[in-house]
Write a protein that holds these residues in place. Sequence first.
Motif, PDB file in Angstrom:
ATOM      1  N   GLU A  38       0.809  -1.213   0.000  1.00  0.00           N
ATOM      2  CA  GLU A  38       0.000   0.000   0.000  1.00  0.00           C
ATOM      3  C   GLU A  38       0.849   1.273   0.000  1.00  0.00           C
ATOM      4  O   GLU A  38       0.451   2.286  -0.531  1.00  0.00           O
ATOM      5  CB  GLU A  38      -0.938   0.019   1.221  1.00  0.00           C
ATOM      6  CG  GLU A  38      -2.053  -0.991   1.155  1.00  0.00           C
ATOM      7  CD  GLU A  38      -3.038  -0.719   0.038  1.00  0.00           C
ATOM      8  OE1 GLU A  38      -3.288   0.457  -0.289  1.00  0.00           O
ATOM      9  OE2 GLU A  38      -3.557  -1.692  -0.525  1.00  0.00           O
ATOM     10  N   GLU A  39       2.028   1.229   0.613  1.00  0.00           N
ATOM     11  CA  GLU A  39       2.859   2.427   0.698  1.00  0.00           C
ATOM     12  C   GLU A  39       3.406   2.845  -0.658  1.00  0.00           C
ATOM     13  O   GLU A  39       3.724   4.010  -0.871  1.00  0.00           O
ATOM     14  CB  GLU A  39       4.018   2.192   1.666  1.00  0.00           C
ATOM     15  CG  GLU A  39       3.569   2.002   3.096  1.00  0.00           C
ATOM     16  CD  GLU A  39       4.730   1.658   4.017  1.00  0.00           C
ATOM     17  OE1 GLU A  39       5.888   1.716   3.567  1.00  0.00           O
ATOM     18  OE2 GLU A  39       4.471   1.333   5.174  1.00  0.00           O
ATOM     19  N   ASP A  40       3.534   1.912  -1.582  1.00  0.00           N
ATOM     20  CA  ASP A  40       4.112   2.208  -2.886  1.00  0.00           C
ATOM     21  C   ASP A  40       3.096   2.736  -3.889  1.00  0.00           C
ATOM     22  O   ASP A  40       3.467   3.187  -4.961  1.00  0.00           O
ATOM     23  CB  ASP A  40       4.774   0.950  -3.470  1.00  0.00           C
ATOM     24  CG  ASP A  40       5.954   0.495  -2.635  1.00  0.00           C
ATOM     25  OD1 ASP A  40       6.580   1.361  -1.993  1.00  0.00           O
ATOM     26  OD2 ASP A  40       6.231  -0.711  -2.615  1.00  0.00           O
ATOM     27  N   VAL A  41       1.824   2.659  -3.554  1.00  0.00           N
ATOM     28  CA  VAL A  41       0.781   3.063  -4.482  1.00  0.00           C
ATOM     29  C   VAL A  41       0.459   4.534  -4.269  1.00  0.00           C
ATOM     30  O   VAL A  41       0.279   4.971  -3.132  1.00  0.00           O
ATOM     31  CB  VAL A  41      -0.498   2.219  -4.259  1.00  0.00           C
ATOM     32  CG1 VAL A  41      -1.600   2.645  -5.201  1.00  0.00           C
ATOM     33  CG2 VAL A  41      -0.194   0.754  -4.434  1.00  0.00           C
ATOM     34  N   ALA A  52      -7.186   1.138  -9.742  1.00  0.00           N
ATOM     35  CA  ALA A  52      -6.960   1.242 -11.187  1.00  0.00           C
ATOM     36  C   ALA A  52      -5.573   0.723 -11.561  1.00  0.00           C
ATOM     37  O   ALA A  52      -5.420   0.015 -12.556  1.00  0.00           O
ATOM     38  CB  ALA A  52      -7.125   2.689 -11.637  1.00  0.00           C
ATOM     39  N   LEU A  53      -4.574   1.050 -10.747  1.00  0.00           N
ATOM     40  CA  LEU A  53      -3.223   0.562 -11.052  1.00  0.00           C
ATOM     41  C   LEU A  53      -3.134  -0.951 -10.902  1.00  0.00           C
ATOM     42  O   LEU A  53      -2.482  -1.623 -11.698  1.00  0.00           O
ATOM     43  CB  LEU A  53      -2.197   1.259 -10.164  1.00  0.00           C
ATOM     44  CG  LEU A  53      -1.936   2.730 -10.506  1.00  0.00           C
ATOM     45  CD1 LEU A  53      -1.010   3.367  -9.489  1.00  0.00           C
ATOM     46  CD2 LEU A  53      -1.378   2.864 -11.907  1.00  0.00           C
ATOM     47  N   ARG A  54      -3.796  -1.506  -9.905  1.00  0.00           N
ATOM     48  CA  ARG A  54      -3.779  -2.964  -9.745  1.00  0.00           C
ATOM     49  C   ARG A  54      -4.458  -3.657 -10.924  1.00  0.00           C
ATOM     50  O   ARG A  54      -3.971  -4.665 -11.432  1.00  0.00           O
ATOM     51  CB  ARG A  54      -4.468  -3.347  -8.443  1.00  0.00           C
ATOM     52  CG  ARG A  54      -3.617  -3.144  -7.237  1.00  0.00           C
ATOM     53  CD  ARG A  54      -4.284  -3.709  -5.982  1.00  0.00           C
ATOM     54  NE  ARG A  54      -3.522  -3.327  -4.836  1.00  0.00           N
ATOM     55  CZ  ARG A  54      -3.725  -2.220  -4.118  1.00  0.00           C
ATOM     56  NH1 ARG A  54      -4.711  -1.404  -4.434  1.00  0.00           N
ATOM     57  NH2 ARG A  54      -2.974  -1.934  -3.091  1.00  0.00           N
ATOM     58  N   VAL A  55      -5.598  -3.129 -11.349  1.00  0.00           N
ATOM     59  CA  VAL A  55      -6.331  -3.732 -12.467  1.00  0.00           C
ATOM     60  C   VAL A  55      -5.518  -3.630 -13.754  1.00  0.00           C
ATOM     61  O   VAL A  55      -5.374  -4.608 -14.480  1.00  0.00           O
ATOM     62  CB  VAL A  55      -7.719  -3.068 -12.638  1.00  0.00           C
ATOM     63  CG1 VAL A  55      -8.374  -3.479 -13.948  1.00  0.00           C
ATOM     64  CG2 VAL A  55      -8.624  -3.412 -11.465  1.00  0.00           C
ATOM     65  N   THR A  56      -4.959  -2.451 -14.014  1.00  0.00           N
ATOM     66  CA  THR A  56      -4.193  -2.297 -15.248  1.00  0.00           C
ATOM     67  C   THR A  56      -2.913  -3.125 -15.215  1.00  0.00           C
ATOM     68  O   THR A  56      -2.476  -3.619 -16.246  1.00  0.00           O
ATOM     69  CB  THR A  56      -3.839  -0.830 -15.530  1.00  0.00           C
ATOM     70  OG1 THR A  56      -3.154  -0.276 -14.408  1.00  0.00           O
ATOM     71  CG2 THR A  56      -5.078  -0.017 -15.826  1.00  0.00           C
ATOM     72  N   ARG A  57      -2.334  -3.299 -14.043  1.00  0.00           N
ATOM     73  CA  ARG A  57      -1.112  -4.113 -13.937  1.00  0.00           C
ATOM     74  C   ARG A  57      -1.394  -5.546 -14.358  1.00  0.00           C
ATOM     75  O   ARG A  57      -0.592  -6.184 -15.033  1.00  0.00           O
ATOM     76  CB  ARG A  57      -0.575  -4.085 -12.511  1.00  0.00           C
ATOM     77  CG  ARG A  57       0.737  -4.823 -12.356  1.00  0.00           C
ATOM     78  CD  ARG A  57       1.253  -4.668 -10.923  1.00  0.00           C
ATOM     79  NE  ARG A  57       2.603  -5.152 -10.799  1.00  0.00           N
ATOM     80  CZ  ARG A  57       2.911  -6.412 -10.497  1.00  0.00           C
ATOM     81  NH1 ARG A  57       1.965  -7.297 -10.296  1.00  0.00           N
ATOM     82  NH2 ARG A  57       4.172  -6.782 -10.401  1.00  0.00           N
ATOM     83  N   LYS A  58      -2.547  -6.072 -13.973  1.00  0.00           N
ATOM     84  CA  LYS A  58      -2.874  -7.460 -14.283  1.00  0.00           C
ATOM     85  C   LYS A  58      -3.489  -7.626 -15.670  1.00  0.00           C
ATOM     86  O   LYS A  58      -3.195  -8.581 -16.371  1.00  0.00           O
ATOM     87  CB  LYS A  58      -3.816  -8.018 -13.226  1.00  0.00           C
ATOM     88  CG  LYS A  58      -3.138  -8.174 -11.900  1.00  0.00           C
ATOM     89  CD  LYS A  58      -4.036  -8.767 -10.871  1.00  0.00           C
ATOM     90  CE  LYS A  58      -3.216  -8.876  -9.615  1.00  0.00           C
ATOM     91  NZ  LYS A  58      -3.726  -9.261  -8.454  1.00  0.00           N
ATOM     92  N   ALA A  59      -4.359  -6.702 -16.056  1.00  0.00           N
ATOM     93  CA  ALA A  59      -5.113  -6.886 -17.296  1.00  0.00           C
ATOM     94  C   ALA A  59      -4.540  -6.128 -18.492  1.00  0.00           C
ATOM     95  O   ALA A  59      -4.686  -6.571 -19.626  1.00  0.00           O
ATOM     96  CB  ALA A  59      -6.567  -6.465 -17.083  1.00  0.00           C
TER      97      ALA A  59
END
Length: 177
Positions: A38-41, A52-59
């Motif tokens: 969480e600290e890096d986001v 949004a960053l998590r979703v785009t990272r995976k998809a």
Amino acid sequence: MNALIQTYALLASNLRTDPQLHLASTVVWLDPLWQDDEEDVPQDEDGTLAIALRVTRKAFPDVYVQAVEAVRRGASYAELDHLICGAITERGIPLDNLEWIGFGIPMPAYGVKLDSPDFYNAYPHVLPVLACFGVSPEPNPYHINVPDCVYTAGRLIAADLQGHKQEAYRQISWLMQ
């Protein structure tokens, strides 16, 4: 140079010479979510950007790279919203703003309300089909009674059609659902 600075210089030198450590350093620097910490986001008020960053990272890894570059440049939330939504929309998935990205792939929903009097005026050609289920507009169009058994029968028929061999029947099942 004091001993602390010499130690730091030695560690940095070894980090650059060992290929595996160099790769690890590159990953940590380029991918802020490599550990999903969480600290890096980058933070916003409601966590939308993190999702949004998590979703785009995976998809959408290429969109993720663009977004991380924009974050490193100091892009505002509005700029990131425009960048990510535009890139995902270009791929055929309409996304108006980042607030919706956490809910999955947006799909338009179509449906009708059988107890709406406007439905029967707009679609009179469905009256014979609905009559098979005992549904018909009454003389008072603002008081339409749709028995619960109609919905139960519709769900049962849709479930049965979903397992049918012919695709047309499966499509009717999706339509009914």
